[in-house]
Design a protein around this motif. Structure first.
Motif, mmCIF file in Angstrom:
data_model
loop_
_atom_site.group_PDB
_atom_site.id
_atom_site.type_symbol
_atom_site.label_atom_id
_atom_site.label_comp_id
_atom_site.label_asym_id
_atom_site.label_seq_id
_atom_site.Cartn_x
_atom_site.Cartn_y
_atom_site.Cartn_z
ATOM 1 N N ARG A 83 0.831 -1.210 0.000
ATOM 2 C CA ARG A 83 0.000 0.000 0.000
ATOM 3 C C ARG A 83 0.859 1.252 0.000
ATOM 4 O O ARG A 83 0.511 2.253 -0.621
ATOM 5 C CB ARG A 83 -0.939 -0.021 1.202
ATOM 6 N N VAL A 86 1.830 1.985 -3.490
ATOM 7 C CA VAL A 86 0.754 2.654 -4.232
ATOM 8 C C VAL A 86 0.820 4.164 -4.002
ATOM 9 O O VAL A 86 0.690 4.960 -4.942
ATOM 10 C CB VAL A 86 -0.613 2.094 -3.804
ATOM 11 N N ASP A 95 0.036 4.828 -11.768
ATOM 12 C CA ASP A 95 -1.077 4.209 -11.055
ATOM 13 C C ASP A 95 -0.717 2.764 -10.751
ATOM 14 O O ASP A 95 -0.476 1.960 -11.658
ATOM 15 C CB ASP A 95 -2.348 4.244 -11.906
ATOM 16 N N HIS A 97 -2.227 -0.486 -8.621
ATOM 17 C CA HIS A 97 -3.464 -0.955 -8.005
ATOM 18 C C HIS A 97 -3.163 -2.110 -7.062
ATOM 19 O O HIS A 97 -2.591 -3.119 -7.470
ATOM 20 C CB HIS A 97 -4.457 -1.405 -9.076
ATOM 21 N N TYR A 98 -3.558 -1.970 -5.793
ATOM 22 C CA TYR A 98 -3.379 -3.040 -4.820
ATOM 23 C C TYR A 98 -4.529 -4.036 -4.952
ATOM 24 O O TYR A 98 -5.701 -3.655 -4.931
ATOM 25 C CB TYR A 98 -3.334 -2.490 -3.390
ATOM 26 N N VAL A 99 -4.179 -5.320 -5.091
ATOM 27 C CA VAL A 99 -5.194 -6.359 -5.263
ATOM 28 C C VAL A 99 -4.849 -7.559 -4.393
ATOM 29 O O VAL A 99 -3.692 -7.799 -4.053
ATOM 30 C CB VAL A 99 -5.295 -6.808 -6.742
ATOM 31 N N ASP A 104 -9.028 -9.782 -9.715
ATOM 32 C CA ASP A 104 -9.157 -8.327 -9.668
ATOM 33 C C ASP A 104 -8.242 -7.630 -10.677
ATOM 34 O O ASP A 104 -8.341 -6.417 -10.860
ATOM 35 C CB ASP A 104 -8.829 -7.813 -8.263
ATOM 36 N N TRP A 111 0.356 -3.754 -10.845
ATOM 37 C CA TRP A 111 -0.488 -4.309 -9.797
ATOM 38 C C TRP A 111 0.393 -4.708 -8.615
ATOM 39 O O TRP A 111 1.526 -5.143 -8.798
ATOM 40 C CB TRP A 111 -1.264 -5.519 -10.324
#
Length: 425
Positions: A83, A86, A95, A97-99, A104, A111
């Motif tokens: 996180r 991010v 960008d 994206h935490y998944v 997702d 990612w």
């Protein structure tokens, strides 16, 4: 060529040439020149390790590496660090994206997830993978570590990022070599290490060959000048480390006088018997208005400090990943004055330059845990002198002395590692 040299030459294995050439001008202008140089080198290698000291900008370098290494890249990090990645990516207009699950991942891009969730992802979906704070591999469950290495073996481009490792640490070096496909553990042990009555250790005559081999897939960096750049703006503030000895009247079992901690069982017993005195002293240190981190090894230590210190928040392992991350971010933002937790929870990868005071409520024999915890605050970007207090009983001072000895040994080896890798550039 000697017989040993012939043996090493047969065992050498270069990683597949899967890298790409990227002009430094294509990287974000916020990156420093030495960070660009490192990212460009790693991109050219395709499968590489960045052994950069804390605060040198590994995150920015790995983000640019991931951005240029294919349509879709996965960054695997410890809890909370994903996180944080991010958040930091926003500074260079990316960008991330935490998944928590491969379902997702719904398109190209960057990612991020954490180590415990890798079973939920299909490696075939990614062109590149980054292991952030990759030295944690030796601390996690052996099955998970093996699964991690095997899972991503087919991903074309791989990057491992961690602070400069100890060259004599067998598990750390073999984990990285296997993950990158540079050499198997068995081959590496045969080529460079010998097993004595205690453990595996680096062969004296294998030091130079091993460093030359590592220079083909790893870049060690303590400061910009290691790559020929100016160190201006990257000077660390003063660091003070002092042992705070508390008096406790106790004698370990089997001794007439308190002279030795004994083995693992003895260390654990002494730590519990001195707990109250250490907690009280740590609480005294953390009283006031400044931000503090109080590192604990036992739940009872953490709970005790939280009760005694106004403004303290204990972040235990039982909390959910999101709750932990939110608390650590609140500490970074100054909303929590005293963070109480374990090095295993927040000692890897977190940026806590907002704080310049910390205390260890006791210490174990792990040099890496100690080093990583201190470098959460004492890192490039820290503006204040950093003060560290290690609260131990007189008998536990033996542990402090042992860890500081390991620190000196690691410093000497790291110096040699950087010198050899720099000469190969």
């Amino acid at each position: 060529m000697s017989g040993y040299a012939n043996f090493l030459e047969r065992k050498r294995r270069s990683t597949d040439q899967v890298g790409i050439d990227v002009d430094p001008s294509e990287l974000h202008p916020m990156l420093h020149d030495f960070q660009r140089a490192g990212a460009v080198w790693a991109l050219r290698e395709g499968k590489a390790a960045l052994f950069w000291d804390c605060g040198m900008g590994k995150t920015f370098a790995q983000l640019e590496w991931a951005r240029h290494s294919g349509r879709r890249a996965l960054i695997v990090a410890p809890l909370s660090v994903a996180r944080q990645t991010v958040r930091e990516a926003e500074a260079i207009d990316l960008d991330v994206h935490y998944v928590r699950d491969g379902s997702d991942v719904d398109g190209d891009g960057l990612w991020a997830t954490n180590y415990e969730l890798i079973d939920r992802f299909d490696p075939a979906d990614f062109d590149a993978v980054v292991l952030d704070e990759s030295s944690i591999l030796k601390s996690i469950d052996g099955k998970l570590r093996t699964r991690l290495i095997e899972t991503f073996a087919a991903v074309p481009r791989r990057l491992a990022c961690t602070a400069t490792p100890a060259p004599n640490d067998v598990s750390e070096l073999t984990n990285h070599a296997e993950f990158l496909g540079a050499m198997s553990r068995v081959e590496m042990l045969a080529a460079y290490f010998v097993h004595d009555e205690r453990d595996w250790r680096l062969k004296g005559h294998a030091v130079e060959p091993m460093f030359r081999w590592m220079a083909g897939w790893a870049m060690a960096l303590r400061r910009p000048s290691d790559l020929g750049y100016s160190d201006e703006g990257f000077e660390l503030p003063p660091l003070t480390i002092e042992a705070e000895e508390v008096r406790v009247d106790m004698v370990p079992d089997g001794q007439l006088f308190a002279t030795d901690l004994g083995g693992i069982g003895g260390r654990a017993a002494v730590r519990r018997q001195t707990l109250d005195a250490r907690v009280e002293r740590a609480a005294e240190l953390a009283s006031g208005e400044e931000q503090w981190i109080v590192w604990c090894g036992l739940n009872d230590e953490a709970e005790g400090v939280e009760k005694l210190v106004d403004g303290a928040v204990n972040v235990p392992g039982s909390w959910s990943p999101d709750t932990k991350a939110e608390a650590l971010e609140a500490f970074q933002d100054g909303e929590i004055r005293v963070l109480v937790t374990k090095p295993s929870i927040a000692g890897f990868g977190m940026n806590f330059q907002n704080c310049s005071r910390m205390a260890f409520v006791g210490l174990n024999d792990s040099y890496e845990s100690y080093y990583q915890a201190i470098r959460r605050c004492w890192r490039f970007g820290q503006r204040e002198p950093v003060e560290v207090r290690i609260v131990v009983s007189e008998l536990e001072r033996q542990i402090v002395d042992n860890v500081r000895r390991k620190e000196r040994e690691a410093s000497r080896m790291t110096e040699a590692l950087v010198r050899h890798m720099g000469a190969a550039r």
